[in-house]
Design a protein around this motif. Structure first.
Motif, PDB file in Angstrom:
ATOM      1  N   LEU A 118      41.724  23.880  62.249  1.00 31.62           N
ATOM      2  CA  LEU A 118      41.124  23.023  61.238  1.00 31.62           C
ATOM      3  C   LEU A 118      41.630  23.292  59.832  1.00 31.62           C
ATOM      4  N   LYS A 119      42.702  24.043  59.713  1.00 30.21           N
ATOM      5  CA  LYS A 119      43.259  24.306  58.383  1.00 30.21           C
ATOM      6  C   LYS A 119      43.579  22.986  57.720  1.00 30.21           C
ATOM      7  N   LEU A 154      32.965  16.892  62.942  1.00 24.23           N
ATOM      8  CA  LEU A 154      32.668  16.354  64.263  1.00 24.23           C
ATOM      9  C   LEU A 154      33.451  17.107  65.333  1.00 24.23           C
ATOM     10  N   PHE A 155      34.716  17.323  65.063  1.00 28.08           N
ATOM     11  CA  PHE A 155      35.556  18.063  66.012  1.00 28.08           C
ATOM     12  C   PHE A 155      35.031  19.480  66.208  1.00 28.08           C
ATOM     13  N   LEU A 156      34.692  20.129  65.117  1.00 27.42           N
ATOM     14  CA  LEU A 156      34.184  21.497  65.189  1.00 27.42           C
ATOM     15  C   LEU A 156      32.885  21.552  65.984  1.00 27.42           C
ATOM     16  N   THR A 157      32.004  20.594  65.760  1.00 32.86           N
ATOM     17  CA  THR A 157      30.737  20.540  66.508  1.00 32.86           C
ATOM     18  C   THR A 157      31.004  20.375  67.996  1.00 32.86           C
ATOM     19  N   GLN A 178      39.267   8.370  52.360  1.00 31.29           N
ATOM     20  CA  GLN A 178      39.984   9.005  53.467  1.00 31.29           C
ATOM     21  C   GLN A 178      39.739  10.513  53.502  1.00 31.29           C
ATOM     22  N   THR A 179      39.562  11.121  52.339  1.00 33.31           N
ATOM     23  CA  THR A 179      39.235  12.546  52.293  1.00 33.31           C
ATOM     24  C   THR A 179      37.857  12.791  52.905  1.00 33.31           C
ATOM     25  N   LYS A 180      36.900  11.930  52.571  1.00 29.65           N
ATOM     26  CA  LYS A 180      35.562  12.054  53.156  1.00 29.65           C
ATOM     27  C   LYS A 180      35.616  11.861  54.667  1.00 29.65           C
ATOM     28  N   GLU A 181      36.390  10.873  55.109  1.00 28.73           N
ATOM     29  CA  GLU A 181      36.512  10.610  56.542  1.00 28.73           C
ATOM     30  C   GLU A 181      37.147  11.798  57.259  1.00 28.73           C
ATOM     31  N   LEU A 182      38.166  12.386  56.657  1.00 23.47           N
ATOM     32  CA  LEU A 182      38.817  13.554  57.253  1.00 23.47           C
ATOM     33  C   LEU A 182      37.829  14.707  57.380  1.00 23.47           C
ATOM     34  N   LYS A 183      37.057  14.940  56.343  1.00 24.72           N
ATOM     35  CA  LYS A 183      36.063  16.014  56.363  1.00 24.72           C
ATOM     36  C   LYS A 183      35.041  15.759  57.477  1.00 24.72           C
ATOM     37  N   PHE A 184      34.569  14.522  57.584  1.00 25.28           N
ATOM     38  CA  PHE A 184      33.603  14.169  58.626  1.00 25.28           C
ATOM     39  C   PHE A 184      34.201  14.396  60.015  1.00 25.28           C
ATOM     40  N   LEU A 185      35.445  13.960  60.217  1.00 28.66           N
ATOM     41  CA  LEU A 185      36.078  14.113  61.532  1.00 28.66           C
ATOM     42  C   LEU A 185      36.312  15.581  61.879  1.00 28.66           C
TER      43      LEU A 185
END
Length: 134
Positions: free
Chosen positions: A94-95, A73-76, A63-70
């Motif tokens: 994004l804090k 993605l959001f930032l992009t 879930q930590t990896k998924e959060l980082k990916f999302l």
């Protein structure tokens, strides 16, 4: 000194003693079996909890990896549409939850985001215009 003689024992005394010893031996066996059973049950429970704990730790990592990916993605996406997001501080959005908890616990950072600063400046300039007209 001559050796002391033991009192003559009767068959009844021997039978009573033997019965007591047999009952005691059986009680000791039952106690040891129970103790061994409890130890085995505890060991099984410990192993189950270790497996469950490992599963939960793996879930946290995923879930930590998924959060980082999302977040990435959001930032992009936000950077691709930057013209529509004028005045929005993406870094603040994004804090991580840890940082937000720290800021809230300390009463906030005291800094205003870009949109808050614009609103504040607009309010100040309106006040200045209305007070100069009076």
């Amino acid at each position: 000194m001559p050796p002391k003689r033991k009192a003559p024992t009767t068959d009844e005394d021997d039978d009573d003693y033997r019965k007591k010893r047999d009952r005691n031996n059986q009680a000791v066996k039952r106690s040891r079996v129970k103790s061994k059973q409890r130890t085995e049950e505890t060991q099984v429970k410990v192993n189950e909890l270790r497996i469950k704990n490992q599963i939960l730790e793996d879930k946290i990592k995923n879930q930590t990896k998924e959060l980082k990916f999302l977040k990435e993605l959001f930032l992009t996406q936000a950077q691709a549409k930057a013209d529509k997001l004028v005045g929005v501080n993406l870094a603040e959005l994004l804090k991580s939850s840890d940082e937000e908890g720290d800021d809230e616990g300390e009463g906030g950072s005291g800094k205003k985001s870009g949109s808050e600063q614009k609103t504040s400046k607009a309010g100040s300039s309106r006040k200045a215009r209305t007070s100069s007209k009076s």
